[in-house]
Design an enzyme around this catalytic site. Sequence first.
Site, mmCIF file in Angstrom:
data_model
loop_
_atom_site.group_PDB
_atom_site.id
_atom_site.type_symbol
_atom_site.label_atom_id
_atom_site.label_comp_id
_atom_site.label_asym_id
_atom_site.label_seq_id
_atom_site.Cartn_x
_atom_site.Cartn_y
_atom_site.Cartn_z
ATOM 1 C CB CYS A 180 -3.029 10.558 -15.556
ATOM 2 S SG CYS A 180 -3.192 11.283 -17.210
ATOM 3 C CD GLU B 160 -8.344 8.440 -19.012
ATOM 4 O OE1 GLU B 160 -8.202 8.011 -17.848
ATOM 5 O OE2 GLU B 160 -7.470 8.278 -19.899
#
Length: 150
Positions: free
Chosen positions: A93, A69
């Site tokens: 996360c 990401e």
Amino acid sequence: MNKWDNNFLALANTVSMFSKDPSTKVGAVVVDDDNRVVSIGYNGFPKGIKDDKRLEVRDLKYDMVVHAEANALLFANAPTKGCTIYTWPFMPCSRCASLIIQAGIRRVVSVENNEPRWQKNFKLSQEMFCEAGVICQVFKQAATWCFGNI
């Protein structure tokens, strides 16, 4: 799930295969409202850092790796505000959730992953997305997952 979500999750899965991580390959795809790919990313070490035996030492690897990401956000070729990010094989996360929120991503799409060691962190990510007004959709993976034309 609509055909675009299906296709971009499939692309995130494909992008994850670029990772050299022997245990967990993660992919991310950032897409704008016109379904144009703004960026892709996969988990790996920063540029110039050798991915030798350190990939096999879990604690060291975790301290060095750039998440998919983050790579997708860092290498975006257009603004990410208002975009959707697709992640594979699990949701972001909490560390990446912070970056996604700061980047102005409005929607996160991922697939369910029930790995016990990550559940507490995934719950925190979902709480952060909810509080920040980011839509988070997590789809169940099926043995007959349909990639391609729908």
